[in-house]
Design an enzyme around this catalytic site. Structure first.
Site, PDB file in Angstrom:
ATOM      1  N   ASP A 510      46.960  33.041  47.656  1.00 30.04           N
ATOM      2  CA  ASP A 510      47.182  33.936  46.516  1.00 30.04           C
ATOM      3  C   ASP A 510      45.885  34.711  46.244  1.00 30.04           C
ATOM      4  OD1 ASP A 510      48.377  35.077  44.310  1.00 30.04           O
ATOM      5  OD2 ASP A 510      48.161  33.311  43.025  1.00 30.04           O
ATOM      6  N   GLU A 513      43.992  40.128  47.388  1.00 29.74           N
ATOM      7  CA  GLU A 513      43.905  41.591  47.547  1.00 29.74           C
ATOM      8  C   GLU A 513      42.498  42.085  47.938  1.00 29.74           C
ATOM      9  OE1 GLU A 513      47.323  40.242  45.751  1.00 29.74           O
ATOM     10  OE2 GLU A 513      45.343  40.032  44.856  1.00 29.74           O
TER      11      GLU A 513
END
Length: 926
Positions: A510, A513
């Site tokens: 997770d 980005e």
């Protein structure tokens, strides 16, 4: 007026000088010319435009300003390509004309819309000229020269054009600096050794202005025409535009949108960003690939292999503009000609997805806020107590000590190793979350992951060469540099240390980005062209560093400016490698951030959605888009992540989610539980039943994943992939298919007991009863009480199913039931891939069974095309045949008579077959 001459794939080596008045290139429907027109039409167009503008000026009281030049009035509104795309700038006539562009004000668009650009390119705006074009062994090489400077700094005067005719259905066009190397995406792509012999496309060029003109030979359809606007190639601003042959365009992720994109002045930004899925925002991943349906049902795809921040501007011409701020223009065009083949051809370039372990296709359960391992364990026990299928239990960050990776809260999660042992004893699996941000504040010597990463130099650095420090869940953090091969070894060692205590089965990566709770770093970002480029695409937050690290951050392979969109892919690659080394089995990884080729290493979930009906709907375009992107293992958080769900919403969502390729119910902290055991007996039963239906279909679903792994077939599939000639299917995104055979029509709104769905032409059978419905291709209203999900089987199919258990391990030992859905010609076909469900490379090493089922002339045959010992462990118990027109007098199994049942709805059932899957057989009804 420029004219165009064919420069085809069969031209002589030299590029001839075009002559004034040469014939324009032909298209399938008239002549291909630049979108501005000849002198005769020019006079008419200018007169009409002048009159229109004069009338508008009278009505508006003159607010539209002075009359534009005739060449500007000539350009229709839908064909105005934006010359001043900068956001947060009021574009004035002075600013626009300083770039040499046309300025015509139009009425402002509705709120939230972009509208017609006021500043746009005139027909004679300077572009590149094709100075030379020479044949090569694989295609052509050309030189492009710009005589006049563009308006962005450091524009590049001479470009190299490389064209490779890679296959008959794949074309590769690359444009880069002719004199200096530039950053290119470090992605392994196939290298062809010879030129395509019979391409189904024809490629031509315009010399001045330079343009690519690509047509489909069979229809003459113009797939690309880049003469519609100038090519701009500056160091940090690269732009190329094209006309499109239709408005039916899909892909270009990751965004929350309908599956079919609007071309009504719609700009899609690609820059990985941590934000709850919201319309018009750039989301977690970047996928610069689109699929376009052409008139008549053909399809093609275009992939721009570029990882820099970019935006794709769509307009109603129909037209499209690629706008990126680094790298090169590296295009692959896939000619199909049908949409399934386009996606297969795309994956031949980026790589086919990994074969998941069978347990990955079971039901997964998670929440943030279990609070303890004992509370997690209670949920597992409750699921078992109610006999509700579950294959994997997950934990979010609450299992960690202070939210630090590779640690365990020794108080609240002390029993986690025992829980994992218990899961394994019951044939279940454990998955845990990991973030790439490594806590940097522990005393030296107390936290090995940071100390060792620092010692080896494995973190993203500032321009000053020090670790860039941001903030994530544990507080101040450094960020692992997965572009460095040494980081992969460090990542493996960390996972090995943790695995020795908690033998996990899969990993959830997770925040990759990468996400940062501050913009850039604790010290901000330095001045310079990486963090403040000459042009910033329309990213959320208006800055490349918004809620991520500085674009100027240094990584082993390049600067973060170039690598940002690759961060999740590089982490997934490191994680997959580590899992294979630790467990020796197929890795299971779910990643939030993704990039092309991600399917080789991980699946994806659609992020932090909300417990709302519209979020449930948007999950379908999401999973269909990721099917296009070569990431078939995809799903959304069932029942919604944030907010509070309702029993009705969660029941309907569990029904839909049971048909996500990746099915996980996940919930945030401080909200009421939403696992199936938390609801009333009626809702709980409905959820259990639909999960049992999923588990019964595991042999079919697993075979679909095999075909995805082998040749790039989609698993969850848009209807138009199977019915491309049926234009009515092109906009459908509230239904989907599994493979070619199973139609899923979920209820997506509250308070209803029926659902209206499109049933394509042909005969379809109710999955549960076998009753048939014949459709001419129409919307049908179907009963859908709260406990029911509408499923139909397509005629001509054979679906391998199995008696479901509450885990995939229990299910795979149960007898198979083959469901035959006869076509109008009484034929059917299906297949089954079977292996041990977890070993690496079973297909590649021949450790599998592959069985083909066929029906013709009232004879069902099972043919073993490849066999392994695994197939001897399972039997075929039942054969159900839908659509048997007349009651048979007898049924013969391998020539021996067998008892059977036949119902009025034309369903023939033969039970107690007891045949090993490893044995071929035939069954005839007379």
């Amino acid at each position: 007026m420029k004219s165009y001459q064919k420069l085809t794939t069969t031209q002589p080596a030299a590029c001839p000088v075009e002559e004034e008045g040469a014939a324009p290139l032909p298209t399938g429907r008239g002549k291909l010319a630049p979108w501005w027109v000849g002198s005769g039409l020019l006079v008419v167009a200018v007169l009409l435009s002048t009159i229109t503008v004069w009338v508008l000026r009278q009505v508006s009281g003159g607010w539209l300003g002075p009359t534009p030049p005739p060449k500007c009035l000539l350009v229709p509104e839908s064909h105005r390509f934006d010359c001043y795309p900068e956001r947060r700038v009021v574009v004035t006539q002075e600013l626009c004309e300083s770039r040499g562009c046309c300025f015509i004000q139009t009425p402002p668009p509705a709120e939230g819309k972009q509208g017609v650009p006021w500043c746009f390119y005139p027909p004679d705006f300077p572009s590149y000229t094709l100075e030379s074009l020479n044949q090569t062994a694989l295609g052509m090489v050309g030189l492009l020269v710009r005589r006049e400077k563009a308006y962005y700094p450091r524009d590049i005067e001479k470009l190299r054009l490389d064209v490779e005719f890679e296959t008959d259905t794949r074309l590769h066009i690359k444009i880069t600096d002719a004199a200096n190397p530039r950053y290119e995406v470090p992605l392994d792509v196939p290298r062809v050794m010879k030129r395509a012999e019979n391409p189904i496309y024809s490629l031509n060029f315009s010399r001045d202005p330079f343009g690519v003109l690509l047509q489909r030979k069979a229809t003459g359809a113009v797939l690309l025409n880049t003469t519609v606007a100038p090519l701009i190639f500056a160091d940090q601003f690269l732009q190329i535009s094209t006309s499109l042959p239709s408005k039916f365009l899909y892909g270009l992720g990751e965004h929350r949108d309908s599956f079919l994109h609007s071309l009504d002045w719609n700009t899609l930004t690609l820059w990985a960003r941590d934000v709850s899925p919201t319309e018009s925002f750039n989301l977690y991943g970047a996928h610069p690939f689109y699929l376009l349906m052409e008139e008549g049902g053909d399809a093609h795809g275009v992939f721009l292999l570029n990882s820099n921040a970019m935006e794709v501007a769509l307009q109603p011409a129909p037209g499209l503009t690629w706008r990126t701020i680094g790298g090169v223009l590296d295009f692959y065009i896939f000619l199909g000609p049908n949409p399934n083949m386009v996606i297969q051809q795309y994956q031949q370039v980026i790589g086919f997805p990994a074969m998941p372990p069978l347990w990955a296709l079971g039901f997964h359960l998670c929440r943030w806020g279990y609070g303890s391992s004992n509370e997690t364990w209670q949920t597992v026990r409750a699921m078992r107590n109610y006999q509700i299928p579950q294959d994997a239990q997950w934990n979010d960050i609450d299992y960690m000590d202070g939210y630090r990776d590779f640690t365990l809260d020794s108080q609240k999660f002390a029993s986690l190793p025992s829980l994992v042992q218990d899961l394994h004893k019951h044939g279940q699996h454990y998955v845990m979350i990991l973030d790439p941000g490594i806590s940097s504040t522990s005393p030296h010597g107390s936290y090995w992951p940071f100390d060792e990463g620092l010692r080896r130099g494995l973190f993203l650095n500032t321009t000053q060469g020090q670790p860039l420090i941001g903030k994530v869940w544990p507080g101040s953090t450094a960020f692992a540099d997965f572009s460095n091969p040494d980081t992969h070894q460090w990542w493996l060692e960390n996972l090995q240390h943790f695995y020795a205590h908690v033998p996990f089965d899969g990993l959830w990566i997770d925040m990759n980005e990468p996400s940062n709770f501050m913009d850039g770093s604790e010290d901000g970002c330095p001045p310079g062209d990486f963090d403040s480029p000459p042009y910033t695409p329309a990213v959320l937050g208006d800055s490349l560093s918004a809620k991520t690290v500085c674009a100027s951050a240094r990584q082993k392979a390049s600067v973060h400016y170039n690598l940002h969109n690759l961060y999740g892919l590089m982490e997934a690659k490191a994680t997959a490698s580590a899992l294979i080394q630790i467990r020796g089995k197929r890795p299971f990884i779910i990643s939030r951030s993704t990039f092309p080729s991600q399917g080789r290493y991980s699946g994806h979930w659609l992020g932090d959605n909300r417990s709302q009906w519209k979020d449930m709907y948007y999950s379908i375009p999401g999973l269909l888009s990721f099917s296009l992107f070569g990431i078939p293992l995809v799903g959304a958080d069932i029942c919604g992540f944030s907010g509070s769900t309702s029993e009705e919403l969660c029941t309907r969502w569990m029904q839909l989610g049971a048909f996500y390729p990746f099915a996980r119910n996940h919930n945030t902290q401080n909200e009421k539980a939403q696992d199936p055991t938390a609801f009333s007996p009626a809702a709980r039963t409905a959820m259990k039943e639909v999960l049992l239906t999923r588990y019964s279909l595991l042999p079919f679903l697993y075979t679909l994943f095999h075909r995805a792994h082998l040749q790039g077939d989609t698993v969850a599939r848009p209807l138009f992939f199977e019915f491309p000639w049926d234009v009515a299917t092109w906009e459908l995104d509230r239904q989907f298919l599994w493979g070619r055979s199973l139609l899923v029509t979920p209820v997506l709104e509250p308070g209803v007991d029926s659902v209206t769905g499109y049933v394509p032409q042909g005969t379809w059978y109710d999955f549960y009863t076998g009753s048939s419905v014949s459709s001419s291709g129409e919307m049908l209203k179907m009963s859908a009480p709260l406990e029911h999900l509408t499923l139909h089987i397509r005629e001509g199919s054979v679906l391998p199913t199995q008696k479901p258990g509450i885990t995939t391990e229990m299910t795979r030992g149960n007898p198979l039931r083959l469901i035959v859905a006869l076509s109008s010609h009484a034929t059917a076909w299906g297949d089954l891939f079977w292996d041990d469900g977890e070993s690496l490379d079973t297909f590649e090493q021949g450790n599998y069974s592959y069985v083909v089922f066929n029906v013709t002339q009232n004879i069902f045959t099972s043919t073993i095309l490849h066999a392994s010992t695994e197939a001897t462990k399972v039997t075929i118990g039942t054969l159900s045949i839908f659509g048997v027109q007349k009651p048979p007098s007898k049924v013969l199994l391998n020539g021996q008579e067998k008892p059977f049942s036949y119902l009025d709805n034309q369903v023939l059932t033969v039970s107690d077959l007891g045949i090993s899957l490893s044995q071929g057989f035939s069954l005839q009804w007379l």
